[in-house]
Scaffold this active site. Structure first.
Site, short mmCIF file in Angstrom:
data_model
loop_
_atom_site.label_atom_id
_atom_site.label_comp_id
_atom_site.label_asym_id
_atom_site.label_seq_id
_atom_site.Cartn_x
_atom_site.Cartn_y
_atom_site.Cartn_z
N HIS A 134 -3.41 6.73 -4.53
CA HIS A 134 -3.37 6.04 -5.82
C HIS A 134 -4.27 4.81 -5.85
O HIS A 134 -4.58 4.29 -6.94
CB HIS A 134 -1.92 5.66 -6.19
CG HIS A 134 -1.35 4.52 -5.41
ND1 HIS A 134 -0.53 4.68 -4.32
CD2 HIS A 134 -1.47 3.17 -5.56
CE1 HIS A 134 -0.16 3.50 -3.86
NE2 HIS A 134 -0.72 2.58 -4.60
N ASP A 164 0.15 11.00 -1.16
CA ASP A 164 -0.45 9.70 -1.46
C ASP A 164 -1.33 9.22 -0.32
O ASP A 164 -1.34 8.03 0.02
CB ASP A 164 0.64 8.67 -1.79
CG ASP A 164 0.07 7.46 -2.52
OD1 ASP A 164 -1.01 7.58 -3.11
OD2 ASP A 164 0.71 6.38 -2.48
N SER A 235 -0.89 -1.76 -0.93
CA SER A 235 -0.94 -0.31 -0.84
C SER A 235 -2.11 0.15 0.02
O SER A 235 -3.25 -0.28 -0.19
CB SER A 235 -1.06 0.31 -2.23
OG SER A 235 0.10 0.09 -2.98
#
Length: 494
Positions: A134, A164, A235
């Site tokens: 993402h 992911d 992230s």
């Protein structure tokens, strides 16, 4: 008895102690050696400074850009959409100079604008970097900044939305790669550290403990749960153990505000490496599938089918023509093993099947009617982002029956045309599903094939089976939806 003396009168207290025998004084104040023997072992807080020096250079900042067309009206500072508004409604456009014909107008140039910020870490010295899918999703340009402030334009090698995980590549050599840890050795309560770029603040270090392992939040991943502070921008950054090894990729947080609230999730590094290896070889991830819909085996389900304990994956539906259908898997089966590996909970099955190479021959061990059966099966490949075409309702409308109103069902006969289209010898069509039927997941258009293990080729069969069913227990309903045959359990109102 010695009187109790307030500590504020310390001088009098010491005088009283002096008057007491030495043995009594020793009993009141044990020696340092005795205190050391009786006191619990002291644990000191960990020092992360050496870990930061060791792993910090391997962590990178990732910025993504997207290209947008310049849409400003030339010489007006007004957006083209606003200009169109004035033109469409015949309103005077303020201070708009005469425009050149459309074919002579210069085309708006595409400008790269910031899209997002994330983190990543260096997998290999030659420039392969791992991050979250993402982070780089839909990015037109990816920029990687190292801790020594060097900046590189990165190429997206591949990304996998299901896990992911993404891999990008920069043209560099001699880079400080991370060491990978063993997730199996990770223990709940163990100290861990994260390095990333929360809110764009590069090289930020946070620490905490492992709160839980095998946290099920996705089909293919048993996440590592921690209380390490993770925020937007973290992230893709690494989760690091006290040996300086990467044991996860920081990926998600539980939040009601958008910021950290004490719970964060990391992708186990062994799962991530399995994905990244495929991405580096082919740019995509190939996964196996067998074509079943599954559910958790509760104690109630285990008792009803005769299992000694609640384990395995309950088959709710079987896709027509799928590997499971060809292998003879039936709705209501409980899958206990795949290729000899035990299925403790339903989430284990998609992970094991997904990690199996398509085309492989495997064995399913299912529990059916009180006995285990081994079914040979050939694993197919899952189609990424596939969509199943849905057929419209038929225009035939046979008469309705109200025999199943106690379950919230209204059913009708299948016409000959419907039976031919569905390739069924019989069944009843659901015209309405409310109350217990709706709670069980039935809906209009489903075709019921059996009730309480009794085949229902017609409305009459359906009514008879329903009349004989024990209303004090859960009633099983086998039904067809599209190409899938599924199992529902109805709980009649008492």
């Amino acid at each position: 008895m010695m009187p109790i003396v307030p500590w504020k009168k310390s001088l009098n207290a010491w005088v009283l102690l002096a008057a007491v025998g030495s043995a009594s004084a020793l009993s009141l104040f044990p020696t340092h050696a005795a205190q050391a023997q009786s006191a619990p072992m002291q644990r000191t807080l960990p020092d992360f400074t050496d870990l930061v020096d060791q792993v910090g250079p391997s962590v990178v900042n990732i910025r993504t850009l997207e290209k947008v067309s310049g849409r400003q009206g030339a010489g007006t500072g007004m957006d083209e959409d606003m200009l169109e508004f004035f033109r469409r409604f015949g309103l005077p456009v303020p201070q708009v100079p005469r425009q050149a014909p459309k074919q002579q107008r210069p085309q708006p140039e595409e400008e790269a604008q910031p899209r997002g910020v994330g983190s990543g870490f260096i997998l290999t010295p030659d420039g392969f970097i791992m991050t979250n899918a993402h982070v780089v999703e839909e990015a037109d340009e990816v920029l990687v900044t190292l801790t020594d402030k060097r900046e590189f334009k990165a190429r997206i090698v591949g990304s996998d939305k299901r896990t992911d995980v993404a891999v990008v590549k920069i043209e560099a050599s001699g880079l400080p790669a991370v060491k990978l840890g063993d997730v199996a050795r990770l223990r709940v309560g163990e100290w861990v550290m994260a390095i990333g770029s929360p809110f764009g603040l590069e090289n930020t270090v946070t620490a905490g403990i492992v709160s839980a392992k095998q946290r099920e939040t996705g089909d293919y991943l048993p996440f590592i749960q921690t209380d390490v502070a993770i925020n937007p921008g973290n992230s893709g950054g690494p989760l690091i153990n006290m040996r300086g090894e990467v044991i996860g990729i920081n990926s998600q947080i539980y939040s009601r505000s958008g910021g950290f609230m004490g719970i964060s999730f990391a992708i186990p590094i062994d799962e991530a490496i399995r994905v990244s290896d495929q991405l580096r070889v082919s740019g995509r991830v190939s996964r196996g599938r067998i074509g079943v819909q599954i559910d958790q085996v509760t104690k109630e389900v285990a008792d009803s089918v005769g299992l000694s304990k609640a384990q395995g994956a309950l088959v709710r539906g079987v896709e027509s023509g799928s590997p499971a259908d060809k292998a003879g898997v039936e709705p209501g089966d409980v899958i206990l093993r795949f290729d000899g590996k035990p299925i403790e909970k339903s989430a284990d099955l998609p992970r094991l099947v997904g990690n199996t190479k398509p085309g492989s021959r495997s064995t399913l061990t299912v529990f059916r009617r009180g006995a285990n059966r081994d079914l040979p099966i050939t694993v197919a490949e899952i189609e990424p982002d596939s969509a199943v075409a849905r057929k419209s309702d038929r225009d035939d409308k046979p008469r309705s029956s109200s025999a199943a109103q106690s379950l919230g069902l209204v059913v009708t006969e299948l016409t000959a045309a419907q039976k031919k289209e569905l390739k069924l010898k019989g069944g009843v069509r659901v015209d309405a599903a409310t109350e217990a039927a709706a709670r069980a997941g039935l809906r209009e258009g489903d075709v019921i094939l059996s009730v309480a293990n009794v085949e229902t080729l017609s409305v009459k069969d359906f009514e008879q089976a329903l009349a004989k069913a024990d209303r004090s227990k859960v009633i099983s309903v086998l039904f067809r939806r599209g190409d899938w045959t599924q199992l529902a359990t109805l709980r009649p109102a008492r």
